[in-house]
Scaffold this motif. Structure first.
Motif, PDB file in Angstrom:
ATOM      1  N   UNK A  54     -71.764  84.096 -88.716  1.00 53.83           N
ATOM      2  CA  UNK A  54     -70.794  85.132 -89.100  1.00 53.83           C
ATOM      3  C   UNK A  54     -69.439  84.513 -89.447  1.00 53.83           C
ATOM      4  N   UNK A  55     -69.076  83.444 -88.738  1.00 52.94           N
ATOM      5  CA  UNK A  55     -67.830  82.748 -89.074  1.00 52.94           C
ATOM      6  C   UNK A  55     -67.928  82.091 -90.452  1.00 52.94           C
ATOM      7  N   UNK A  56     -69.104  81.561 -90.772  1.00 48.46           N
ATOM      8  CA  UNK A  56     -69.279  80.946 -92.099  1.00 48.46           C
ATOM      9  C   UNK A  56     -69.188  82.005 -93.193  1.00 48.46           C
ATOM     10  N   UNK A  57     -69.659  83.200 -92.879  1.00 46.94           N
ATOM     11  CA  UNK A  57     -69.564  84.309 -93.837  1.00 46.94           C
ATOM     12  C   UNK A  57     -68.106  84.680 -94.077  1.00 46.94           C
ATOM     13  N   UNK A  58     -67.294  84.619 -93.013  1.00 50.25           N
ATOM     14  CA  UNK A  58     -65.863  84.896 -93.139  1.00 50.25           C
ATOM     15  C   UNK A  58     -65.187  83.817 -93.985  1.00 50.25           C
ATOM     16  N   UNK A  59     -65.611  82.575 -93.810  1.00 54.95           N
ATOM     17  CA  UNK A  59     -65.061  81.478 -94.620  1.00 54.95           C
ATOM     18  C   UNK A  59     -65.470  81.625 -96.083  1.00 54.95           C
ATOM     19  N   UNK A  60     -66.637  82.173 -96.317  1.00 53.16           N
ATOM     20  CA  UNK A  60     -67.088  82.490 -97.687  1.00 53.16           C
ATOM     21  C   UNK A  60     -66.144  83.528 -98.302  1.00 53.16           C
TER      22      UNK A  60
END
Length: 820
Positions: A537-543
């Motif tokens: 989910x954090x990687x999705x936020x970075x996306x």
């Protein structure tokens, strides 16, 4: 009389008697008389009875009754009271009694109308409203090119759009043939028509115009018709028999996305009652601030403006494939009385305003020199646009359609900027840049797809998270961690409300701080898998941010969420954004391979110098280059940009994501993801967060075998030193871990993007750096001396990071340039 001409009548006001072949002025302004005539009038004063209109400021010294309903109608003679509707339209007390008194013949008609009006409308169903809505004659303009005179129809004729579209002077409307005899166009126009254009005339109007059978009616069924400029007496605005206003409004609350049959479902230009937060939506019963600024005369009573604006919007969204002109609109203005003339005159002003603002006549419309959308006074400008991304081409298309001379300079050997589609994959277009439309309701991309006849593929919500080893994550774990992740972001939102906290910190640091505090205070221990899902989910936020969270502002990372955003479906533009971009560029003067080195605006005109030494002279320049190039001073400005603007430019981050697309000999993923449009990759540890976190199936029809994935956050830096084959190898290692139970074939074709190293782009999209704020977008967007303008996603505070935001910034600047 219904014709509005003055009859000769014993003891009538002699000053208004005129030969039948002269234009008459029913306002009855007094004519100066010779002294002998005046003396004669004094002698007869005792036997002559006459009453003028009592409305203060009314110019009608000798009114005429238009109604002729009562047997003893005063015509242009004496009545105990004149009822004023406009300076030129009155009815006598006898005709008032005819409809208002219960023992009179017209009473039943009046009360029947009153019942309908009361059941639908909000305004008072008064005798004056009845007369304006039911008894005033219609006025219609001759459509003969060299005539254009206004004629009053007889009272029994019902005006229709078809009659308005085809009317010629002298036309017999019962059989649509012209009268025999002399040229009817040569007959003079009623003198009252000229008065309607005077500024004071509208202020003397007792009741605002309410359009009949407006095209806007189906859009606005939940509103009181008279609150949005429509007549409550029309069948098109009637509610169902016995249905109360309250019941209807309550019903519509459960159907917030009201659409009109046969129209694109993504077109929802009007807010419904109790609805809010939908981008590019207008309140049909309220004027916007820029409308009030442009049309201050409607601030006290906006009804006429709302009626015409709502009609224009409805006509545009009913057929957005053709330019909407005043001629196409005026036929649909159906309202009784002289006020129709004023409505037709105002229609042109309002339509040009809405066109200039990009509310209508926008998208990929292309018009010829004889069809320019704005009048000639707008054409005396020359503009150079720097950059052919969505912003530059949107502005160029708008300005060209307005009739303004435009040249577009592009540094690269192709148009599109960060829109770049790869069409070398068999049967599928894959976007190296943007390809997804986030929120389609009222999105201009949906409008342009409608104009081009393109279908948008709605992305499903299903996204299984697959762990390395091949196991699909239990959906309850995914939901649980999604809940905790969003709860953390909610705490961030609460933290920034504390005004004592002046110091901004990185979003990643704040999330970690909140997470640790939660674990300590709650005593909850997350499993190893749950920790990994949180990393996803954090990687999705970075996306979403286009950056590692250590650089993003905790205070302002989602600054644009305070504005209405695009609602509705997220879609995959399967044909690629380039289809839209190419159409925007069609017919424009575009010069490729012309990098701009400097812009000198110190003199009367602006001088633009390109890398080959060519100096271009123009009145105005629109700069649409990516934020990264502004940060690196790729263009020299003279005088230099202000410190305020430079600070804003540097307070934003030039975010980067990269993409990889792979074509396989067959669809090895089908049985596992079961028709989903994408699937997630749970990172084995935080160091691999952002490395191919989501895979998209690029062929919704399931005929081709192409996957696309993204690289975000720190992973972007990690692959910078790798060549394309090494990046491919890492991606295949991940895919083979996710589908470990089967053989994953080698791809037959692939690409890896390198946006960060493209010399004329160097980024994907902007974000707010720690210490910055959303205000920076507005500051970058500010023009300089009305000569230098700026557009691009990094100038759109409401919709940054998107092609839509870039496009709308171009439309915004085109509007500003045209207005200067």
């Amino acid at each position: 009389m219904s014709t509005g001409r003055i009859r000769t009548k014993k003891k009538a006001c002699s000053s208004d008697q005129s030969p039948d072949n002269l234009p008459l002025r029913s306002s009855g302004r007094q004519v100066k008389k010779k002294p002998a005539e005046a003396a004669e009038d004094d002698d007869e004063a005792s036997e002559k009875k006459y009453r003028k209109c009592e409305k203060a400021g009314c110019t009608a010294t000798c009114p005429v009754c238009f109604a002729s309903a009562a047997e003893r109608c005063a015509k242009n003679g004496y009545t105990s009271r004149w009822y004023h509707l406009s300076c030129g339209e009155h009815f006598c007390n006898e005709c008032f009694d005819h409809y208002y008194r219960s023992h009179k013949d017209g009473y039943e008609k009046y009360t029947g109308w009153k019942r309908i009006w009361t059941s639908n409308g909000k305004s008072e169903p008064s005798p004056k409203a009845f007369m304006a809505d039911q008894q005033l004659p219609y006025w219609v303009q001759c459509t003969k090119p060299d005539c254009g005179k206004w004629r009053q129809l007889t009272k029994e004729i019902q005006l229709t759009p078809q009659i308005a579209k085809t009317y010629r002077c002298g036309m017999k409307l019962n059989n649509s043939t012209k009268s025999e005899g002399s040229d009817q166009c040569s007959m003079p126009e009623d003198l009252r028509v000229a008065e309607v254009s005077d500024h004071w005339w509208y202020s003397m109007l007792i009741l605002p115009p309410l359009l009949k059978d407006s095209v806007a009616a189906p859009f606005l069924a939940a509103y009181y018709p008279d609150c949005v400029g429509m007549s409550p007496s029309c069948t098109s605005t009637n509610r169902l028999p016995g249905e109360s206003n309250l019941v209807k409004l309550e019903h519509l609350k459960s159907v917030p996305n009201l659409t009109v049959a046969g129209m694109n479902k993504y077109f929802q230009p009007f807010y419904q009652p109790n609805e809010c937060g939908k981008a590019l939506c207008v309140r049909p019963d309220v004027m916007e601030l820029d409308e009030l600024y442009e049309f201050p005369e409607y601030s006290r009573d906006p009804t006429m403006y709302l009626a015409l604006r709502n009609l224009i919007l409805a006509l545009w969204y009913t057929n957005c494939k053709e330019a909407l002109t005043p001629q196409k609109c005026i036929h649909h203005i159906i309202v009784r009385g002289l006020v129709r003339i004023r409505c037709v005159q105002e229609m042109e002003r309002i339509l040009y305003f809405m066109t200039r603002k990009g509310l209508i006549n926008t998208g990929v419309l292309s018009v010829g020199p004889d069809q320019y959308l704005l009048p000639k006074e707008y054409h005396n400008k020359s503009v150079i646009i720097v950059g052919t991304g969505a912003a530059g081409l949107a502005a160029a298309r708008q300005l060209h359609n307005f009739g303004i001379k435009v040249i577009v300079l592009e540094a690269k050997d192709r148009i599109g900027g960060r829109v770049w589609d790869d069409k070398t994959f068999k049967g599928v277009t894959v976007g190296r840049g943007a390809q997804i439309v986030n929120g389609c309701v009222n999105n201009p991309m949906a409008l342009m797809c409608e104009q081009l006849g393109i279908k948008m593929h709605k992305l499903g919500e299903k996204c299984d998270l697959i762990q390395e080893g091949g196991r699909i994550t239990d959906p309850t774990i995914d939901k649980r961690m999604d809940f905790h992740f969003n709860a953390i972001l909610d705490v961030v939102s609460e933290w920034r409300k504390d005004k004592t906290q002046h110091q901004d910190i990185p979003l990643g640091e704040k999330i970690q701080e909140i997470y640790k505090a939660f674990v300590q205070e709650s005593g909850i221990q997350f499993s190893e898998l749950e920790e990994k899902v949180l990393q996803f989910h954090l990687s999705n936020l970075e996306y979403a941010c286009g950056s590692n969270l250590s650089q993003v502002s905790a205070r302002s990372w989602d600054h644009n969420e305070f504005f209405a955003q695009f609602a509705g479906d997220h879609t995959l533009l399967t044909v690629g954004y380039s289809t839209v971009i190419d159409k925007l560029a069609e017919g424009l003067d575009i010069r490729l391979n012309f990098p701009v080195q400097s812009i000198d605006y110190s003199g009367e005109e602006v001088q633009v110098t390109t890398a080959d030494g060519t100096v271009w002279t123009t009145q105005k320049v629109l700069v649409t280059v990516p934020l990264a190039l502004l940060q690196k001073n790729a263009i020299q400005f003279n005088p230099p940009l202000s410190e305020k603007k430079i600070k804003a430019i540097n307070s934003l981050g030039a975010g980067v994501i990269e993409k990889i697309a792979l074509q396989f000999p067959y669809r090895f993923w089908d049985s596992k993801i079961q028709g989903a449009d994408f699937f997630g990759h749970v990172p084995p540890n935080s160091s691999q967060r952002g490395l191919f976190s989501v895979f998209y199936d690029m062929d919704p029809e399931g005929k081709q075998s192409i996957l696309m994935s993204v690289v975000t956050g720190d992973a972007v830096t990690a692959i910078k030193t790798l060549d394309d084959k090494q990046v491919l190898q890492q991606c295949m290692t991940v895919l083979r871990e996710l589908f470990k139970e089967q053989e994953v074939p080698d791809p037959v074709k692939f690409f890896v993007t390198r946006w960060s190293t493209d010399p004329w782009l160097q980024m994907a999209y902007s974000f707010v750096k720690t210490g910055g704020s959303g205000e920076a977008y507005d500051i970058i967007a500010e023009d300089i001396q009305g000569k230098i303008f700026f557009a691009g996603e990094a100038t759109n505070r409401h919709f940054p990071q998107t092609v839509t935001g870039a496009y709308l910034s171009g439309v915004r600047e085109a509007s500003k340039i045209a207005a200067f």
